[in-house]
Design a protein around this motif. Structure first.
Motif, PDB file in Angstrom:
ATOM      1  N   LYS A  45       0.942  -1.227  -0.173  1.00 47.57           N
ATOM      2  CA  LYS A  45       0.383  -0.548   0.134  1.00 47.57           C
ATOM      3  C   LYS A  45       0.968   1.405  -0.107  1.00 47.57           C
ATOM      4  N   VAL A  46       0.612   2.374  -0.904  1.00 47.22           N
ATOM      5  CA  VAL A  46       1.287   3.469  -1.535  1.00 47.22           C
ATOM      6  C   VAL A  46       0.905   4.698  -0.604  1.00 47.22           C
ATOM      7  N   HIS A  47       1.034   5.729   0.124  1.00 46.60           N
ATOM      8  CA  HIS A  47       0.830   7.087   0.468  1.00 46.60           C
ATOM      9  C   HIS A  47       1.811   8.181  -0.340  1.00 46.60           C
ATOM     10  N   LYS A  48       0.941   8.112  -1.192  1.00 43.26           N
ATOM     11  CA  LYS A  48       2.371   9.563  -1.697  1.00 43.26           C
ATOM     12  C   LYS A  48       1.690  10.689  -1.755  1.00 43.26           C
ATOM     13  N   ASN A  49       3.400  11.314  -1.405  1.00 42.54           N
ATOM     14  CA  ASN A  49       3.267  13.269  -1.602  1.00 42.54           C
ATOM     15  C   ASN A  49       3.026  13.368  -0.174  1.00 42.54           C
ATOM     16  N   VAL A  50       3.081  12.709   1.027  1.00 42.00           N
ATOM     17  CA  VAL A  50       2.723  13.144   2.294  1.00 42.00           C
ATOM     18  C   VAL A  50       3.977  14.432   2.781  1.00 42.00           C
ATOM     19  N   CYS A  51       3.020  15.177   3.444  1.00 43.59           N
ATOM     20  CA  CYS A  51       4.345  16.509   3.462  1.00 43.59           C
ATOM     21  C   CYS A  51       4.928  16.118   5.075  1.00 43.59           C
ATOM     22  N   SER A  56       4.841  24.975   2.211  1.00 43.22           N
ATOM     23  CA  SER A  56       4.881  26.136   0.811  1.00 43.22           C
ATOM     24  C   SER A  56       5.984  24.955  -0.072  1.00 43.22           C
ATOM     25  N   ILE A  57       6.769  24.776   0.008  1.00 43.62           N
ATOM     26  CA  ILE A  57       8.086  23.866   0.264  1.00 43.62           C
ATOM     27  C   ILE A  57       7.754  22.456  -0.273  1.00 43.62           C
ATOM     28  N   LYS A  58       7.628  22.677  -2.010  1.00 46.26           N
ATOM     29  CA  LYS A  58       6.954  21.416  -2.814  1.00 46.26           C
ATOM     30  C   LYS A  58       8.131  20.334  -2.575  1.00 46.26           C
ATOM     31  N   GLU A  59       9.155  19.819  -2.257  1.00 44.66           N
ATOM     32  CA  GLU A  59      10.289  19.039  -1.815  1.00 44.66           C
ATOM     33  C   GLU A  59      10.085  18.672  -0.301  1.00 44.66           C
ATOM     34  N   HIS A  60       9.183  19.093   0.214  1.00 43.07           N
ATOM     35  CA  HIS A  60       9.241  18.516   1.376  1.00 43.07           C
ATOM     36  C   HIS A  60       7.917  17.427   1.283  1.00 43.07           C
ATOM     37  N   ARG A  61       8.425  16.034   0.220  1.00 47.74           N
ATOM     38  CA  ARG A  61       7.091  15.611   0.333  1.00 47.74           C
ATOM     39  C   ARG A  61       7.696  13.848   0.742  1.00 47.74           C
ATOM     40  N   LEU A  62       7.062  12.875   1.305  1.00 49.79           N
ATOM     41  CA  LEU A  62       7.847  11.665   1.098  1.00 49.79           C
ATOM     42  C   LEU A  62       6.473  10.540   0.520  1.00 49.79           C
ATOM     43  N   ASP A  63       7.226   9.658   0.332  1.00 54.18           N
ATOM     44  CA  ASP A  63       6.381   7.952  -0.241  1.00 54.18           C
ATOM     45  C   ASP A  63       6.354   7.194   1.289  1.00 54.18           C
ATOM     46  N   ILE A  64       5.199   7.203   1.366  1.00 55.00           N
ATOM     47  CA  ILE A  64       5.543   5.491   2.721  1.00 55.00           C
ATOM     48  C   ILE A  64       5.097   4.008   1.349  1.00 55.00           C
ATOM     49  N   TYR A  65       5.567   3.330   1.978  1.00 59.57           N
ATOM     50  CA  TYR A  65       5.323   2.158   0.986  1.00 59.57           C
ATOM     51  C   TYR A  65       4.991   1.326   2.298  1.00 59.57           C
ATOM     52  N   GLN A  66       4.122   0.539   2.938  1.00 60.65           N
ATOM     53  CA  GLN A  66       3.672  -0.505   3.956  1.00 60.65           C
ATOM     54  C   GLN A  66       3.245  -1.149   3.295  1.00 60.65           C
ATOM     55  N   PRO A  67       3.812  -2.426   3.757  1.00 55.09           N
ATOM     56  CA  PRO A  67       3.543  -3.955   3.258  1.00 55.09           C
ATOM     57  C   PRO A  67       2.060  -4.933   3.806  1.00 55.09           C
ATOM     58  N   MET A  95      11.662   1.656  -7.519  1.00 51.81           N
ATOM     59  CA  MET A  95      11.180   0.102  -6.926  1.00 51.81           C
ATOM     60  C   MET A  95      12.499  -0.054  -6.158  1.00 51.81           C
ATOM     61  N   ALA A  96      13.588   0.215  -4.931  1.00 50.09           N
ATOM     62  CA  ALA A  96      13.607   0.235  -3.562  1.00 50.09           C
ATOM     63  C   ALA A  96      13.035   0.127  -3.547  1.00 50.09           C
ATOM     64  N   ALA A  97      12.262   1.116  -2.819  1.00 48.78           N
ATOM     65  CA  ALA A  97      11.281   1.204  -1.966  1.00 48.78           C
ATOM     66  C   ALA A  97      10.418   0.275  -1.537  1.00 48.78           C
ATOM     67  N   GLY A 104       8.856  -6.743   3.840  1.00 52.54           N
ATOM     68  CA  GLY A 104       8.441  -6.351   5.442  1.00 52.54           C
ATOM     69  C   GLY A 104       8.716  -5.325   5.771  1.00 52.54           C
ATOM     70  N   TYR A 105       9.370  -4.433   5.368  1.00 49.84           N
ATOM     71  CA  TYR A 105       9.942  -3.121   5.898  1.00 49.84           C
ATOM     72  C   TYR A 105       8.633  -1.704   5.547  1.00 49.84           C
ATOM     73  N   THR A 106       8.465  -0.636   6.291  1.00 56.79           N
ATOM     74  CA  THR A 106       7.604  -0.068   6.385  1.00 56.79           C
ATOM     75  C   THR A 106       8.180   1.296   4.986  1.00 56.79           C
ATOM     76  N   VAL A 107       8.769   1.269   3.927  1.00 56.34           N
ATOM     77  CA  VAL A 107       9.626   2.794   3.741  1.00 56.34           C
ATOM     78  C   VAL A 107       9.283   3.643   3.974  1.00 56.34           C
ATOM     79  N   PHE A 108       9.981   4.569   4.051  1.00 55.69           N
ATOM     80  CA  PHE A 108       9.560   6.534   3.789  1.00 55.69           C
ATOM     81  C   PHE A 108      10.605   6.811   2.652  1.00 55.69           C
TER      82      PHE A 108
END
Length: 198
Positions: A45-51, A56-67, A95-97, A104-108
């Motif tokens: 399960k992927v959560h995209k573009n979490v601040c 206001s800084i568009k790069e301050h985003r991460l994706d979370i990849y949950q098994p 691909m790495a995430a 089995g890792y929760t990837v940020f």
């Protein structure tokens, strides 16, 4: 070298960086469409573009990849993309995430400001800000906040090592001091292909 030559060189470097970035982004998007990866996406399960910082800084985003079927304790994997500090993003490193989440890792997987727009120390400050956010929020995404793996390749290798060092030693800067005080429970630091003397 006169100023006209150095100006032409700068334009040439920017053009090369832009061309390479477009090429690599397109290639990684194409890989996402490959039928072989379709079954992989069903496991995560992927959560995209979490601040994670200043909205206001568009790069301050991460994706979370949950098994989707996580182990009882899914470690945090804090992943930082490479690209010579000047190109690529979390979107080119899906691909790495995805691979790590399937194990089995929760990837940020984080973005940070690139050197062309924001000179040093912006990238490391963004990395530390993202780490603070993950420290506070990992548990709500099913991650075990007591087990961290910090990794990245190339520029991400440098940034992952910087985060690990700031967690272990007082480095003097205010933004590094906050990381030291958090005492991040880093069990594994995996800086890959970093030019670590830079």
């Amino acid at each position: 070298m006169d100023s006209s030559t150095s100006g032409a060189l700068t334009i040439s470097q920017k053009a090369s960086t832009t061309v390479m970035s477009v090429l690599l982004n397109s290639m990684m998007r194409a890989f996402q469409l490959h039928p072989h990866t379709w079954s992989w996406w069903k496991e995560v399960k992927v959560h995209k573009n979490v601040c994670y910082g200043d909205s206001s800084i568009k790069e301050h985003r991460l994706d979370i990849y949950q098994p989707k079927n996580p182990p009882e304790r899914s470690p945090v994997c804090f992943y930082i993309h490479g690209g010579g500090f000047s190109l690529l993003s979390k979107d080119t490193h899906w691909m790495a995430a995805l691979y790590l989440a399937r194990k089995g890792y929760t990837v940020f997987s984080i973005n940070y400001r690139l050197a062309g727009k924001a000179p040093f120390p912006a990238a490391i400050q963004d990395t530390f800000t993202a780490a603070e956010w993950v420290h506070k929020n990992a548990q709500q995404y099913g991650a075990d906040p007591t087990q961290w793996i910090v990794s990245g390749e190339s520029a991400g290798g440098n940034l992952s090592l910087g985060l690990t060092l700031a967690s272990c030693f007082e480095l003097g800067d205010t933004w590094a001091q906050r990381i030291f005080e958090l005492k991040l429970p880093i069990k594994v630091a995996l800086p890959i292909c970093g030019l670590l003397q830079v």
